[in-house]
Design a protein around this motif. Structure first.
Motif, PDB file in Angstrom:
ATOM      1  N   THR A  33     -11.925  -4.637   5.650  1.00 37.16           N
ATOM      2  CA  THR A  33     -12.312  -3.431   6.391  1.00 37.16           C
ATOM      3  C   THR A  33     -11.099  -2.768   7.030  1.00 37.16           C
ATOM      4  O   THR A  33     -10.967  -1.536   7.008  1.00 37.16           O
ATOM      5  N   LEU A  34     -10.218  -3.575   7.600  1.00 41.99           N
ATOM      6  CA  LEU A  34      -8.997  -3.038   8.210  1.00 41.99           C
ATOM      7  C   LEU A  34      -8.125  -2.353   7.163  1.00 41.99           C
ATOM      8  O   LEU A  34      -7.575  -1.273   7.405  1.00 41.99           O
ATOM      9  N   ALA A  35      -8.020  -2.967   5.981  1.00 40.21           N
ATOM     10  CA  ALA A  35      -7.221  -2.380   4.909  1.00 40.21           C
ATOM     11  C   ALA A  35      -7.809  -1.047   4.461  1.00 40.21           C
ATOM     12  O   ALA A  35      -7.079  -0.075   4.232  1.00 40.21           O
ATOM     13  N   LEU A  36      -9.133  -0.989   4.334  1.00 40.62           N
ATOM     14  CA  LEU A  36      -9.786   0.253   3.933  1.00 40.62           C
ATOM     15  C   LEU A  36      -9.562   1.342   4.973  1.00 40.62           C
ATOM     16  O   LEU A  36      -9.231   2.488   4.637  1.00 40.62           O
ATOM     17  N   LEU A  37      -9.716   0.998   6.245  1.00 36.89           N
ATOM     18  CA  LEU A  37      -9.519   1.969   7.319  1.00 36.89           C
ATOM     19  C   LEU A  37      -8.077   2.480   7.320  1.00 36.89           C
ATOM     20  O   LEU A  37      -7.830   3.686   7.451  1.00 36.89           O
ATOM     21  N   LEU A  41      -6.931   6.387   6.724  1.00 36.85           N
ATOM     22  CA  LEU A  41      -6.122   7.110   7.709  1.00 36.85           C
ATOM     23  C   LEU A  41      -4.810   7.599   7.096  1.00 36.85           C
ATOM     24  O   LEU A  41      -4.395   8.743   7.317  1.00 36.85           O
ATOM     25  N   ASN A  42      -4.163   6.740   6.316  1.00 37.35           N
ATOM     26  CA  ASN A  42      -2.915   7.141   5.665  1.00 37.35           C
ATOM     27  C   ASN A  42      -3.139   8.264   4.660  1.00 37.35           C
ATOM     28  O   ASN A  42      -2.330   9.185   4.543  1.00 37.35           O
ATOM     29  N   TRP A  43      -4.245   8.173   3.923  1.00 36.37           N
ATOM     30  CA  TRP A  43      -4.578   9.209   2.945  1.00 36.37           C
ATOM     31  C   TRP A  43      -4.804  10.547   3.653  1.00 36.37           C
ATOM     32  O   TRP A  43      -4.300  11.589   3.212  1.00 36.37           O
ATOM     33  N   ALA A  44      -5.558  10.525   4.744  1.00 32.14           N
ATOM     34  CA  ALA A  44      -5.820  11.754   5.498  1.00 32.14           C
ATOM     35  C   ALA A  44      -4.522  12.354   6.025  1.00 32.14           C
ATOM     36  O   ALA A  44      -4.299  13.571   5.952  1.00 32.14           O
ATOM     37  N   LYS A  45      -3.640  11.491   6.541  1.00 30.49           N
ATOM     38  CA  LYS A  45      -2.363  11.978   7.071  1.00 30.49           C
ATOM     39  C   LYS A  45      -1.482  12.554   5.964  1.00 30.49           C
ATOM     40  O   LYS A  45      -0.820  13.578   6.155  1.00 30.49           O
ATOM     41  N   SER A  46      -1.478  11.897   4.795  1.00 31.32           N
ATOM     42  CA  SER A  46      -0.626  12.374   3.706  1.00 31.32           C
ATOM     43  C   SER A  46      -1.118  13.714   3.171  1.00 31.32           C
ATOM     44  O   SER A  46      -0.315  14.560   2.760  1.00 31.32           O
ATOM     45  N   GLN A  47      -2.428  13.922   3.188  1.00 31.21           N
ATOM     46  CA  GLN A  47      -2.979  15.174   2.685  1.00 31.21           C
ATOM     47  C   GLN A  47      -2.785  16.332   3.644  1.00 31.21           C
ATOM     48  O   GLN A  47      -2.857  17.497   3.250  1.00 31.21           O
ATOM     49  N   THR A  48      -2.560  16.029   4.903  1.00 32.29           N
ATOM     50  CA  THR A  48      -2.381  17.086   5.909  1.00 32.29           C
ATOM     51  C   THR A  48      -0.935  17.182   6.398  1.00 32.29           C
ATOM     52  O   THR A  48      -0.650  17.894   7.357  1.00 32.29           O
ATOM     53  N   GLY A  49      -0.036  16.452   5.738  1.00 28.47           N
ATOM     54  CA  GLY A  49       1.377  16.533   6.083  1.00 28.47           C
ATOM     55  C   GLY A  49       1.732  15.923   7.420  1.00 28.47           C
ATOM     56  O   GLY A  49       2.763  16.254   8.008  1.00 28.47           O
ATOM     57  N   GLN A  50       0.891  15.006   7.926  1.00 34.32           N
ATOM     58  CA  GLN A  50       1.124  14.428   9.243  1.00 34.32           C
ATOM     59  C   GLN A  50       1.793  13.058   9.197  1.00 34.32           C
ATOM     60  O   GLN A  50       2.094  12.482  10.233  1.00 34.32           O
ATOM     61  N   LEU A  96       9.132   1.058   7.231  1.00 31.82           N
ATOM     62  CA  LEU A  96       8.443  -0.213   7.436  1.00 31.82           C
ATOM     63  C   LEU A  96       6.943  -0.117   7.184  1.00 31.82           C
ATOM     64  O   LEU A  96       6.376  -0.924   6.442  1.00 31.82           O
ATOM     65  N   ASN A  97       6.277   0.853   7.790  1.00 29.85           N
ATOM     66  CA  ASN A  97       4.828   0.961   7.639  1.00 29.85           C
ATOM     67  C   ASN A  97       4.422   1.253   6.200  1.00 29.85           C
ATOM     68  O   ASN A  97       3.445   0.695   5.691  1.00 29.85           O
ATOM     69  N   MET A  98       5.180   2.111   5.525  1.00 25.72           N
ATOM     70  CA  MET A  98       4.869   2.413   4.127  1.00 25.72           C
ATOM     71  C   MET A  98       5.086   1.196   3.248  1.00 25.72           C
ATOM     72  O   MET A  98       4.265   0.897   2.371  1.00 25.72           O
ATOM     73  N   PHE A  99       6.167   0.474   3.497  1.00 27.02           N
ATOM     74  CA  PHE A  99       6.465  -0.713   2.698  1.00 27.02           C
ATOM     75  C   PHE A  99       5.365  -1.762   2.861  1.00 27.02           C
ATOM     76  O   PHE A  99       4.896  -2.362   1.886  1.00 27.02           O
ATOM     77  N   LYS A 100       4.919  -1.982   4.091  1.00 26.79           N
ATOM     78  CA  LYS A 100       3.857  -2.953   4.343  1.00 26.79           C
ATOM     79  C   LYS A 100       2.546  -2.514   3.690  1.00 26.79           C
ATOM     80  O   LYS A 100       1.784  -3.338   3.180  1.00 26.79           O
ATOM     81  N   ILE A 173      -3.156   4.841  -5.231  1.00 26.58           N
ATOM     82  CA  ILE A 173      -2.675   6.213  -5.051  1.00 26.58           C
ATOM     83  C   ILE A 173      -1.664   6.260  -3.908  1.00 26.58           C
ATOM     84  O   ILE A 173      -0.601   6.879  -4.016  1.00 26.58           O
ATOM     85  N   LEU A 174      -1.982   5.590  -2.802  1.00 27.53           N
ATOM     86  CA  LEU A 174      -1.060   5.532  -1.671  1.00 27.53           C
ATOM     87  C   LEU A 174       0.229   4.820  -2.061  1.00 27.53           C
ATOM     88  O   LEU A 174       1.324   5.241  -1.678  1.00 27.53           O
TER      89      LEU A 174
END
Length: 212
Positions: A33-37, A41-50, A96-100, A173-174
């Protein structure tokens, strides 16, 4: 939720074996569940340039070891051996966060498609001015058709894991987006019934990204 409810109401009457089993189920569900969340969140941020991108020098070994420790309960629940083939100390230039996130998704994916008593290995090696990291398994493998659809939103439409779990389709995709953000490459090699290799490259230093 069902297992945690049973455990909270009956822990005093359950034997140790049942408590351990229920706890393992709860842990596995929580990790998934944590991985999905995190992916959502990362997908939403990447799509909005955040989403932020701050690459720095990182030591690979402790990051890989920590990721494996987090996912190991999920692997043990399926009786899968999850190993890191340790190599020399290697530094990489990465966020770091992207690599993890890349590591977690590839290892989670391998667990999903590996049968009980299977094996998953993670290793890293230098390739010219890049680091090549591989996550390999001896799971169900993939057809050529499935390989061609990887890293797209359609990849998981008809693909179920060994426990009949269907993914969100966002993980790979991420991985592709994050690897390419580093000017690296990601690809997969697989054969039905013989497992899969997921490999990606990241630069050794900032100069490699500057050259591109």
């Amino acid at each position: 939720l069902g297992f945690s409810d049973l455990l909270s109401n009956n822990a005093k009457t359950y034997d140790t074996e049942r408590i351990v089993k229920f706890s393992a189920v709860i842990n596995s569900a929580a990790v998934n569940t944590l991985a999905l969340l995190d992916n959502l969140l990362n997908w939403a941020k990447s799509q909005t340039g955040q989403i932020t991108f701050k690459p720095v020098k990182l030591n690979l070994q402790p990051i890989i070891v920590q990721t494996i420790e987090v996912l190991n309960p999920m692997a043990k629940f399926k009786n899968i051996s999850l190993n890191y083939i340790q190599s020399e100390d290697i530094e990489v230039y990465a966020d770091l966060n992207m690599f993890k996130t890349i590591l977690r998704n590839l290892i989670s994916n391998a667990i999903k498609f590996t049968n009980s008593r299977g094996t998953i290995e993670v290793n890293a090696m230098r390739k010219d001015n890049f680091i090549e990291i591989a996550v390999s398994d001896n799971g169900v493998g993939m057809s050529e058709e499935t390989l061609n659809k990887l890293f797209t939103i359609h990849a998981n439409e008809k693909t179920l894991g060994t426990a009949n779990k269907k993914g969100s389709g966002l993980g790979l995709i991420l991985c592709k987006e994050f690897v390419e953000k580093h000017d690296g490459k990601i690809w997969a090699e697989s054969e039905i019934g013989k497992g899969s290799y997921f490999k990606f490259t990241l630069p050794l230093n900032s100069q490699e990204r500057t050259k591109k």
